[in-house]
Design a protein around this motif. Sequence first.
Motif, PDB file in Angstrom:
ATOM      1  N   ALA A  72      55.294  25.083  54.669  1.00  0.00           N
ATOM      2  CA  ALA A  72      54.487  25.793  53.990  1.00  0.00           C
ATOM      3  C   ALA A  72      54.779  25.466  52.528  1.00  0.00           C
ATOM      4  N   GLN A  73      53.790  25.378  51.787  1.00  0.00           N
ATOM      5  CA  GLN A  73      54.120  25.331  50.325  1.00  0.00           C
ATOM      6  C   GLN A  73      53.869  26.683  49.736  1.00  0.00           C
ATOM      7  N   ILE A  74      54.923  27.594  49.543  1.00  0.00           N
ATOM      8  CA  ILE A  74      54.619  28.994  49.140  1.00  0.00           C
ATOM      9  C   ILE A  74      54.274  29.061  47.807  1.00  0.00           C
ATOM     10  N   ILE A  75      53.097  29.741  47.479  1.00  0.00           N
ATOM     11  CA  ILE A  75      52.708  29.718  46.074  1.00  0.00           C
ATOM     12  C   ILE A  75      52.693  31.124  45.745  1.00  0.00           C
ATOM     13  N   ASP A  76      53.339  31.694  44.620  1.00  0.00           N
ATOM     14  CA  ASP A  76      53.136  33.048  44.246  1.00  0.00           C
ATOM     15  C   ASP A  76      52.439  32.948  42.999  1.00  0.00           C
ATOM     16  N   VAL A  77      51.265  33.365  43.214  1.00  0.00           N
ATOM     17  CA  VAL A  77      50.196  33.354  42.091  1.00  0.00           C
ATOM     18  C   VAL A  77      50.635  34.310  40.996  1.00  0.00           C
ATOM     19  N   THR A  78      51.311  35.320  41.228  1.00  0.00           N
ATOM     20  CA  THR A  78      51.848  36.039  40.140  1.00  0.00           C
ATOM     21  C   THR A  78      52.647  35.618  38.994  1.00  0.00           C
ATOM     22  N   LYS A  79      53.254  34.327  39.212  1.00  0.00           N
ATOM     23  CA  LYS A  79      54.365  33.635  38.349  1.00  0.00           C
ATOM     24  C   LYS A  79      53.470  32.646  37.588  1.00  0.00           C
ATOM     25  N   VAL A  80      52.202  32.493  37.924  1.00  0.00           N
ATOM     26  CA  VAL A  80      51.226  31.361  37.194  1.00  0.00           C
ATOM     27  C   VAL A  80      50.725  32.237  36.176  1.00  0.00           C
ATOM     28  N   PRO A  81      50.754  31.546  34.891  1.00  0.00           N
ATOM     29  CA  PRO A  81      49.907  32.342  33.848  1.00  0.00           C
ATOM     30  C   PRO A  81      48.528  32.241  34.114  1.00  0.00           C
ATOM     31  N   ASN A  82      47.678  33.410  33.921  1.00  0.00           N
ATOM     32  CA  ASN A  82      46.330  33.698  34.199  1.00  0.00           C
ATOM     33  C   ASN A  82      45.531  32.991  32.951  1.00  0.00           C
ATOM     34  N   GLN A  83      44.936  31.846  33.192  1.00  0.00           N
ATOM     35  CA  GLN A  83      44.275  31.098  32.222  1.00  0.00           C
ATOM     36  C   GLN A  83      42.391  31.554  32.503  1.00  0.00           C
ATOM     37  N   GLY A  84      42.218  32.311  33.547  1.00  0.00           N
ATOM     38  CA  GLY A  84      41.003  32.613  33.999  1.00  0.00           C
ATOM     39  C   GLY A  84      40.243  31.898  35.089  1.00  0.00           C
ATOM     40  N   LYS A  85      40.989  30.575  35.353  1.00  0.00           N
ATOM     41  CA  LYS A  85      40.448  29.860  36.367  1.00  0.00           C
ATOM     42  C   LYS A  85      40.881  30.429  37.823  1.00  0.00           C
ATOM     43  N   VAL A  86      39.902  30.085  38.842  1.00  0.00           N
ATOM     44  CA  VAL A  86      40.051  30.476  40.197  1.00  0.00           C
ATOM     45  C   VAL A  86      40.823  29.374  40.858  1.00  0.00           C
ATOM     46  N   ILE A  87      42.027  29.988  41.170  1.00  0.00           N
ATOM     47  CA  ILE A  87      43.046  28.905  41.857  1.00  0.00           C
ATOM     48  C   ILE A  87      43.352  29.596  43.321  1.00  0.00           C
ATOM     49  N   PHE A  88      44.271  29.103  43.970  1.00  0.00           N
ATOM     50  CA  PHE A  88      44.828  29.388  45.224  1.00  0.00           C
ATOM     51  C   PHE A  88      45.422  30.831  44.931  1.00  0.00           C
ATOM     52  N   GLY A  89      45.341  31.852  45.659  1.00  0.00           N
ATOM     53  CA  GLY A  89      46.085  32.914  45.645  1.00  0.00           C
ATOM     54  C   GLY A  89      45.443  34.017  44.838  1.00  0.00           C
ATOM     55  N   ALA A  90      44.464  33.601  43.843  1.00  0.00           N
ATOM     56  CA  ALA A  90      43.597  34.295  42.952  1.00  0.00           C
ATOM     57  C   ALA A  90      42.768  35.471  43.606  1.00  0.00           C
ATOM     58  N   THR A  91      42.450  36.610  43.161  1.00  0.00           N
ATOM     59  CA  THR A  91      41.591  37.705  43.591  1.00  0.00           C
ATOM     60  C   THR A  91      40.460  37.462  42.593  1.00  0.00           C
ATOM     61  N   VAL A  92      39.169  37.278  43.300  1.00  0.00           N
ATOM     62  CA  VAL A  92      38.026  36.894  42.590  1.00  0.00           C
ATOM     63  C   VAL A  92      36.875  38.167  42.671  1.00  0.00           C
ATOM     64  N   THR A  93      36.376  38.442  41.646  1.00  0.00           N
ATOM     65  CA  THR A  93      35.475  39.346  41.925  1.00  0.00           C
ATOM     66  C   THR A  93      34.024  38.791  41.568  1.00  0.00           C
ATOM     67  N   LEU A  94      32.915  38.914  42.415  1.00  0.00           N
ATOM     68  CA  LEU A  94      31.673  38.079  42.350  1.00  0.00           C
ATOM     69  C   LEU A  94      30.585  39.207  42.287  1.00  0.00           C
ATOM     70  N   TYR A  95      29.897  38.585  41.658  1.00  0.00           N
ATOM     71  CA  TYR A  95      28.547  39.487  41.490  1.00  0.00           C
ATOM     72  C   TYR A  95      27.377  38.544  42.251  1.00  0.00           C
ATOM     73  N   ASN A  96      26.816  39.054  43.443  1.00  0.00           N
ATOM     74  CA  ASN A  96      25.839  38.599  44.386  1.00  0.00           C
ATOM     75  C   ASN A  96      24.553  38.561  43.524  1.00  0.00           C
ATOM     76  N   VAL A  97      23.911  37.523  42.980  1.00  0.00           N
ATOM     77  CA  VAL A  97      22.753  37.650  42.327  1.00  0.00           C
ATOM     78  C   VAL A  97      21.447  38.253  43.314  1.00  0.00           C
ATOM     79  N   GLY A  98      21.682  37.696  44.340  1.00  0.00           N
ATOM     80  CA  GLY A  98      20.498  37.938  45.237  1.00  0.00           C
ATOM     81  C   GLY A  98      20.457  39.431  45.853  1.00  0.00           C
ATOM     82  N   ASP A  99      21.587  40.039  45.969  1.00  0.00           N
ATOM     83  CA  ASP A  99      21.276  41.208  46.525  1.00  0.00           C
ATOM     84  C   ASP A  99      21.999  42.326  45.462  1.00  0.00           C
ATOM     85  N   ASP A 100      22.343  41.851  44.399  1.00  0.00           N
ATOM     86  CA  ASP A 100      22.738  43.020  43.481  1.00  0.00           C
ATOM     87  C   ASP A 100      24.165  43.795  43.679  1.00  0.00           C
ATOM     88  N   LYS A 101      25.088  43.024  44.290  1.00  0.00           N
ATOM     89  CA  LYS A 101      26.316  43.504  44.812  1.00  0.00           C
ATOM     90  C   LYS A 101      27.387  42.938  44.076  1.00  0.00           C
TER      91      LYS A 101
END
Length: 158
Positions: A72-101
């Motif tokens: 395993a390559q253990i990655i602690d995303v909390t120790k990575v500076p958030n530059q707004g990019k989606v990376i491994f370990g990130a929590t991403v909120t998405l807006y589904n354009v098709g069903d408006d959710k």
Amino acid sequence: MTKIPMTTRGAELLRAELKQLKTEDRPRIIQAIAEAREHGDLKENAEYHAAREQQGFCEGRIQEIEAKLANAQIIDVTKVPNQGKVIFGATVTLYNVGDDKEVSYRIVGDDEANIKQNLISVNSPIARALIGKEVDDAVSVTTPGGVVEYEVVNVEYV
């Protein structure tokens, strides 16, 4: 051997399971085998054979977990500076354009993935499409049901 990405939480869960297998399950199974042996003839002793089968599963799982942790390559995303990019370990909120959710996913390793908890594998089509994207980026994901259009609303490293 190549390293497999894993979050710190995923590694902790595997270590906890390994500890339980070694300190609780293994001794219980050994005791069950000893008790079954006392019943006599092992050829027709169902309890003995069941306990030996349990032992095989337990030992196999111990080896599997130890191998996963070793590679395993253990990655602690909390120790990575958030530059707004989606990376491994990130929590991403998405807006589904098709069903408006809106929906949130956390990108995790293969062993940690659980869609019911919104944990998606880094190797899933949606995660592969999201890696490297930023807030307000549009993302097209090819799914078995067709192409789904998303917009990245938020990226958190928690």
